[in-house]
Design an enzyme around this catalytic site. Structure first.
Site, PDB file in Angstrom:
ATOM      1  N   ASN A 235     -17.848  -2.559  -3.489  1.00  0.00           N
ATOM      2  CA  ASN A 235     -17.598  -1.120  -3.524  1.00  0.00           C
ATOM      3  C   ASN A 235     -18.934  -0.368  -3.442  1.00  0.00           C
ATOM      4  OD1 ASN A 235     -17.193   1.570  -4.847  1.00  0.00           O
ATOM      5  ND2 ASN A 235     -15.098   0.820  -5.007  1.00  0.00           N
TER       6      ASN A 235
ATOM      7  N   HIS B 217     -14.502   0.586  -0.068  1.00  0.00           N
ATOM      8  CA  HIS B 217     -14.042  -0.286  -1.136  1.00  0.00           C
ATOM      9  C   HIS B 217     -14.577  -1.688  -0.822  1.00  0.00           C
ATOM     10  CE1 HIS B 217     -10.457   2.105  -3.065  1.00  0.00           C
ATOM     11  NE2 HIS B 217     -11.612   2.696  -3.205  1.00  0.00           N
TER      12      HIS B 217
ATOM     13  N   GLU C  44     -13.152  -4.538  -0.249  1.00  0.00           N
ATOM     14  CA  GLU C  44     -12.492  -5.257   0.841  1.00  0.00           C
ATOM     15  C   GLU C  44     -12.914  -4.700   2.201  1.00  0.00           C
ATOM     16  OE1 GLU C  44     -11.172  -3.928  -1.846  1.00  0.00           O
ATOM     17  OE2 GLU C  44      -9.499  -5.082  -2.637  1.00  0.00           O
TER      18      GLU C  44
ATOM     19  N   SER D  72      -6.882  -6.607  -7.654  1.00  0.00           N
ATOM     20  CA  SER D  72      -5.720  -6.350  -6.799  1.00  0.00           C
ATOM     21  C   SER D  72      -6.027  -5.215  -5.817  1.00  0.00           C
ATOM     22  CB  SER D  72      -4.529  -5.966  -7.690  1.00  0.00           C
ATOM     23  OG  SER D  72      -3.427  -5.573  -6.905  1.00  0.00           O
TER      24      SER D  72
ATOM     25  N   CYS E  26      -5.993  -2.013  -3.556  1.00  0.00           N
ATOM     26  CA  CYS E  26      -5.289  -0.717  -3.560  1.00  0.00           C
ATOM     27  C   CYS E  26      -4.497  -0.568  -2.257  1.00  0.00           C
ATOM     28  CB  CYS E  26      -6.299   0.421  -3.737  1.00  0.00           C
ATOM     29  SG  CYS E  26      -7.197   0.851  -2.228  1.00  0.00           S
TER      30      CYS E  26
ATOM     31  N   CYS F   1      -6.708  -0.796   0.894  1.00  0.00           N
ATOM     32  CA  CYS F   1      -7.163  -2.138   1.253  1.00  0.00           C
ATOM     33  C   CYS F   1      -5.983  -3.055   1.566  1.00  0.00           C
ATOM     34  CB  CYS F   1      -8.032  -2.691   0.137  1.00  0.00           C
ATOM     35  SG  CYS F   1      -9.507  -1.661  -0.116  1.00  0.00           S
TER      36      CYS F   1
ATOM     37  N   ASP G  91     -12.231   6.696  -7.817  1.00  0.00           N
ATOM     38  CA  ASP G  91     -12.218   5.632  -6.813  1.00  0.00           C
ATOM     39  C   ASP G  91     -10.813   5.234  -6.374  1.00  0.00           C
ATOM     40  OD1 ASP G  91     -14.011   3.911  -5.269  1.00  0.00           O
ATOM     41  OD2 ASP G  91     -12.901   2.289  -6.219  1.00  0.00           O
TER      42      ASP G  91
END
Lengths: 150, 150
Positions: free
Chosen positions: A45, A56, A58, A81, A83, A86, A146
């Site tokens: 991030n 982010h 990912e 996990s 969002c 992503c 975020d």
């Protein structure tokens, strides 16, 4: 998938998360592995570090992997996990598998991905939980920003 | 929303798409407008220009807007129906409205967004359709790469 391998790959994402924390950033890390097990890209991030809300963990790992003709067989490994943003990335580009460090401090779109044929490996990793729990307790406003939570 | 305003805002996204095409890129453009109607950010697909697969038009506009505490009341304007990745962005960050130039050449996640409370304004703009149709006909492999279609 083999859980020992999943945990080893998670280590790459955790290292990214810890590097982000050391930079004053949000401690979420990720890595994209190819179908052959080669690391294609890793990242974290960068909201704080780059002032960029679009990065982010990912998406940073995805970006680092550069242009790819196909994501078939690839695995996105993330400490947290994913969002909706992503998760949408994973679904759109046909990433085959997501290894999730934990979904306790934040429950993103991994169930939705499973419904759409993505293999989900949820590791419930205590170190990932502790990392996020401590961060969110100390920085609730930044974390809410975020994930777009008012 | 007022359709004349929607069409005016779409003009910003179309200008971005045309700029992208002139650079040899994929002609999708976007703009993020604030609740007060002020332009927060604008951008375009940068896969070719930056070699960056993570920058779709909507993410580029989102990035250009910088860090925001809330997206309540904002409008994402895009020349093309947003893919799952960009739809996930809209949902995660609580962007209130999406103005879509067209959904004929590509049908993304705008129905899903509508189900989740996002206001969708589909303009069926012939110029947007023509722009994409011509591009996809000439560059099928590049387009398929951009949407993860093998």
């Amino acid at each position: 998938m083999d859980l020992e391998l999943a945990r080893r790959w998670l280590g790459t994402a955790v290292a990214e998360a810890r590097a982000g924390l050391a930079e004053g950033g949000i401690p979420v890390g990720a890595a994209l592995y190819g179908a052959d097990g080669v690391l294609l890209g890793r990242g974290r991030n960068r909201r704080v570090q780059d002032g960029d809300p679009s990065v982010h963990a990912e998406t940073d790992a995805f970006r680092a992997a550069g242009r790819q003709r196909s994501y078939r067989g690839t695995t996105m490994v993330t400490t947290l996990s994913p969002c909706w943003y992503c998760s949408g990335l994973v679904r759109q580009f046909g990433i085959s598998r997501v290894v999730v460090g934990e979904a306790e401090t934040f429950h993103g779109g991994h169930d939705w991905l499973a419904e759409h044929g993505v293999e989900i490996v949820l590791l419930d990793d205590p170190a990932c939980v502790a990392l996020m729990r401590e961060f969110v307790e100390r920085n609730p406003a930044l974390w809410n920003e975020d994930i777009g939570d008012e």
